[in-house]
Scaffold this motif. Structure first.
Motif, PDB file in Angstrom:
ATOM      1  N   VAL A 197      20.049 -45.713-106.974  1.00 56.91           N
ATOM      2  CA  VAL A 197      19.918 -44.476-106.203  1.00 56.91           C
ATOM      3  C   VAL A 197      21.291 -43.978-105.743  1.00 56.91           C
ATOM      4  CG1 VAL A 197      18.984 -43.474-104.071  1.00 56.91           C
ATOM      5  CG2 VAL A 197      17.518 -44.849-105.555  1.00 56.91           C
ATOM      6  N   ILE A 198      22.173 -44.888-105.362  1.00 58.13           N
ATOM      7  CA  ILE A 198      23.541 -44.489-105.002  1.00 58.13           C
ATOM      8  C   ILE A 198      24.186 -43.762-106.182  1.00 58.13           C
ATOM      9  CG2 ILE A 198      25.877 -45.380-104.587  1.00 58.13           C
ATOM     10  CD1 ILE A 198      24.538 -47.594-102.839  1.00 58.13           C
ATOM     11  N   GLU A 199      24.047 -44.327-107.358  1.00 60.16           N
ATOM     12  CA  GLU A 199      24.658 -43.748-108.554  1.00 60.16           C
ATOM     13  C   GLU A 199      24.028 -42.420-108.932  1.00 60.16           C
ATOM     14  OE1 GLU A 199      24.440 -46.936-111.404  1.00 60.16           O
ATOM     15  OE2 GLU A 199      25.595 -48.260-110.087  1.00 60.16           O
ATOM     16  N   LEU A 200      22.687 -42.322-108.866  1.00 57.71           N
ATOM     17  CA  LEU A 200      22.043 -41.065-109.250  1.00 57.71           C
ATOM     18  C   LEU A 200      22.349 -39.970-108.245  1.00 57.71           C
ATOM     19  CD1 LEU A 200      19.177 -39.902-107.845  1.00 57.71           C
ATOM     20  CD2 LEU A 200      18.279 -41.959-108.826  1.00 57.71           C
ATOM     21  N   GLU A 201      22.500 -40.320-106.974  1.00 51.38           N
ATOM     22  CA  GLU A 201      22.849 -39.296-105.983  1.00 51.38           C
ATOM     23  C   GLU A 201      24.256 -38.753-106.222  1.00 51.38           C
ATOM     24  OE1 GLU A 201      20.425 -39.388-102.045  1.00 51.38           O
ATOM     25  OE2 GLU A 201      21.827 -41.085-102.065  1.00 51.38           O
ATOM     26  N   LYS A 202      25.177 -39.621-106.610  1.00 55.20           N
ATOM     27  CA  LYS A 202      26.531 -39.164-106.944  1.00 55.20           C
ATOM     28  C   LYS A 202      26.472 -38.231-108.148  1.00 55.20           C
ATOM     29  CE  LYS A 202      28.983 -43.241-105.251  1.00 55.20           C
ATOM     30  NZ  LYS A 202      29.682 -44.473-105.652  1.00 55.20           N
ATOM     31  N   GLU A 203      25.742 -38.656-109.170  1.00 52.94           N
ATOM     32  CA  GLU A 203      25.631 -37.878-110.402  1.00 52.94           C
ATOM     33  C   GLU A 203      24.996 -36.511-110.169  1.00 52.94           C
ATOM     34  OE1 GLU A 203      22.684 -38.301-114.110  1.00 52.94           O
ATOM     35  OE2 GLU A 203      24.068 -39.996-113.916  1.00 52.94           O
ATOM     36  N   ARG A 204      23.998 -36.452-109.286  1.00 52.12           N
ATOM     37  CA  ARG A 204      23.246 -35.214-109.063  1.00 52.12           C
ATOM     38  C   ARG A 204      23.762 -34.397-107.882  1.00 52.12           C
ATOM     39  NH1 ARG A 204      17.277 -37.931-110.164  1.00 52.12           N
ATOM     40  NH2 ARG A 204      17.799 -38.619-112.271  1.00 52.12           N
ATOM     41  N   GLY A 205      24.788 -34.899-107.207  1.00 53.31           N
ATOM     42  CA  GLY A 205      25.381 -34.144-106.105  1.00 53.31           C
ATOM     43  C   GLY A 205      24.569 -34.165-104.823  1.00 53.31           C
ATOM     44  N   VAL A 216      17.476 -43.188 -97.899  1.00 50.48           N
ATOM     45  CA  VAL A 216      17.534 -43.293 -96.439  1.00 50.48           C
ATOM     46  C   VAL A 216      18.087 -44.659 -96.041  1.00 50.48           C
ATOM     47  CG1 VAL A 216      16.198 -43.315 -94.289  1.00 50.48           C
ATOM     48  CG2 VAL A 216      15.629 -41.658 -96.078  1.00 50.48           C
ATOM     49  N   ALA A 217      17.573 -45.711 -96.666  1.00 52.22           N
ATOM     50  CA  ALA A 217      18.038 -47.064 -96.362  1.00 52.22           C
ATOM     51  C   ALA A 217      19.538 -47.197 -96.641  1.00 52.22           C
ATOM     52  CB  ALA A 217      17.247 -48.089 -97.173  1.00 52.22           C
ATOM     53  N   ASN A 218      19.986 -46.642 -97.740  1.00 55.06           N
ATOM     54  CA  ASN A 218      21.412 -46.701 -98.077  1.00 55.06           C
ATOM     55  C   ASN A 218      22.259 -46.042 -97.002  1.00 55.06           C
ATOM     56  OD1 ASN A 218      20.884 -48.054-100.472  1.00 55.06           O
ATOM     57  ND2 ASN A 218      21.000 -46.214-101.737  1.00 55.06           N
ATOM     58  N   ARG A 219      21.816 -44.897 -96.512  1.00 51.70           N
ATOM     59  CA  ARG A 219      22.584 -44.187 -95.495  1.00 51.70           C
ATOM     60  C   ARG A 219      22.634 -44.953 -94.173  1.00 51.70           C
ATOM     61  NH1 ARG A 219      21.349 -40.888 -99.211  1.00 51.70           N
ATOM     62  NH2 ARG A 219      22.354 -38.881 -99.569  1.00 51.70           N
ATOM     63  N   LEU A 220      21.591 -45.733 -93.926  1.00 48.59           N
ATOM     64  CA  LEU A 220      21.527 -46.492 -92.673  1.00 48.59           C
ATOM     65  C   LEU A 220      22.028 -47.927 -92.840  1.00 48.59           C
ATOM     66  CD1 LEU A 220      18.091 -45.220 -91.323  1.00 48.59           C
ATOM     67  CD2 LEU A 220      20.389 -44.442 -90.682  1.00 48.59           C
ATOM     68  N   GLY A 221      22.483 -48.269 -94.030  1.00 52.75           N
ATOM     69  CA  GLY A 221      23.016 -49.603 -94.277  1.00 52.75           C
ATOM     70  C   GLY A 221      21.966 -50.698 -94.271  1.00 52.75           C
ATOM     71  N   VAL A 222      20.754 -50.351 -94.685  1.00 55.44           N
ATOM     72  CA  VAL A 222      19.651 -51.316 -94.696  1.00 55.44           C
ATOM     73  C   VAL A 222      19.445 -51.856 -96.103  1.00 55.44           C
ATOM     74  CG1 VAL A 222      17.156 -51.607 -94.337  1.00 55.44           C
ATOM     75  CG2 VAL A 222      18.494 -50.213 -92.746  1.00 55.44           C
ATOM     76  N   ASP A 223      19.472 -53.164 -96.224  1.00 58.33           N
ATOM     77  CA  ASP A 223      19.143 -53.859 -97.474  1.00 58.33           C
ATOM     78  C   ASP A 223      17.619 -54.010 -97.473  1.00 58.33           C
ATOM     79  OD1 ASP A 223      18.380 -55.965 -99.232  1.00 58.33           O
ATOM     80  OD2 ASP A 223      20.353 -56.907 -99.044  1.00 58.33           O
ATOM     81  N   LEU A 224      16.940 -53.225 -98.289  1.00 57.25           N
ATOM     82  CA  LEU A 224      15.474 -53.217 -98.272  1.00 57.25           C
ATOM     83  C   LEU A 224      14.869 -54.575 -98.581  1.00 57.25           C
ATOM     84  CD1 LEU A 224      14.670 -49.790 -99.951  1.00 57.25           C
ATOM     85  CD2 LEU A 224      14.269 -50.439 -97.570  1.00 57.25           C
ATOM     86  N   GLU A 225      15.447 -55.275 -99.528  1.00 62.67           N
ATOM     87  CA  GLU A 225      14.902 -56.591 -99.883  1.00 62.67           C
ATOM     88  C   GLU A 225      15.003 -57.552 -98.697  1.00 62.67           C
ATOM     89  OE1 GLU A 225      15.282 -60.013-103.312  1.00 62.67           O
ATOM     90  OE2 GLU A 225      16.223 -58.068-103.638  1.00 62.67           O
ATOM     91  N   GLN A 226      16.155 -57.582 -98.045  1.00 60.51           N
ATOM     92  CA  GLN A 226      16.329 -58.464 -96.882  1.00 60.51           C
ATOM     93  C   GLN A 226      15.437 -58.023 -95.730  1.00 60.51           C
ATOM     94  OE1 GLN A 226      18.194 -61.380 -97.005  1.00 60.51           O
ATOM     95  NE2 GLN A 226      16.892 -61.729 -95.233  1.00 60.51           N
ATOM     96  N   ALA A 227      15.314 -56.721 -95.547  1.00 58.93           N
ATOM     97  CA  ALA A 227      14.444 -56.200 -94.485  1.00 58.93           C
ATOM     98  C   ALA A 227      12.999 -56.638 -94.717  1.00 58.93           C
ATOM     99  CB  ALA A 227      14.538 -54.681 -94.419  1.00 58.93           C
ATOM    100  N   LEU A 228      12.552 -56.583 -95.968  1.00 54.48           N
ATOM    101  CA  LEU A 228      11.201 -57.018 -96.305  1.00 54.48           C
ATOM    102  C   LEU A 228      11.027 -58.505 -96.019  1.00 54.48           C
ATOM    103  CD1 LEU A 228       8.394 -56.550 -97.570  1.00 54.48           C
ATOM    104  CD2 LEU A 228       9.455 -57.002 -99.783  1.00 54.48           C
ATOM    105  N   ARG A 229      11.981 -59.295 -96.441  1.00 57.04           N
ATOM    106  CA  ARG A 229      11.902 -60.745 -96.204  1.00 57.04           C
ATOM    107  C   ARG A 229      11.880 -61.058 -94.706  1.00 57.04           C
ATOM    108  NH1 ARG A 229      12.793 -63.590-100.882  1.00 57.04           N
ATOM    109  NH2 ARG A 229      13.684 -62.398-102.599  1.00 57.04           N
TER     110      ARG A 229
END
Length: 103
Positions: free
Chosen positions: A13-21, A78-91
């Motif tokens: 998602v980080i990469e696609l957001e850069k690519e798509r502006g 949203v998680a990326n912007r807030l610095g949340v690692d979704l996998e770790q948050a789930l665990r």
């Protein structure tokens, strides 16, 4: 990847957001987009429920799988912007949930 982890998806998602502006969207803006996508999924689910009617004058072409994908993409943003690692948050959350009494 054929079996991506949540971390892989977040990086994608980080990469696609850069690519798509889309990198200028704030966490708040992305959160609002997330709510919109959840609403689209809700409409899709409602349409599939035969006990609830829909507006016959309007044509809605919603694809549940596509809506889930949109939700995952925007949730990751949203998680990326807030610095949340979704996998770790789930665990971490599941460790808390294991201690709860469920009725």
């Amino acid at each position: 990847k054929s079996n991506p982890t949540l971390a892989d998806i977040q990086q994608y998602v980080i990469e696609l957001e850069k690519e798509r502006g889309f990198t200028k969207h704030t966490a708040l803006e992305q959160c609002l987009l997330l709510m919109e996508e959840v609403g689209e999924l809700a409409k899709c689910v409602r349409k599939s429920n035969t006990t609830m009617g829909t507006d016959g004058a309007k044509h809605y072409d919603f694809d549940a799988a596509g809506e889930f994908a949109d939700i995952l993409i925007v949730l990751s943003a949203v998680a990326n912007r807030l610095g949340v690692d979704l996998e770790q948050a789930l665990r971490d959350k599941e460790e808390e949930n294991k201690k709860r009494v469920w009725k």
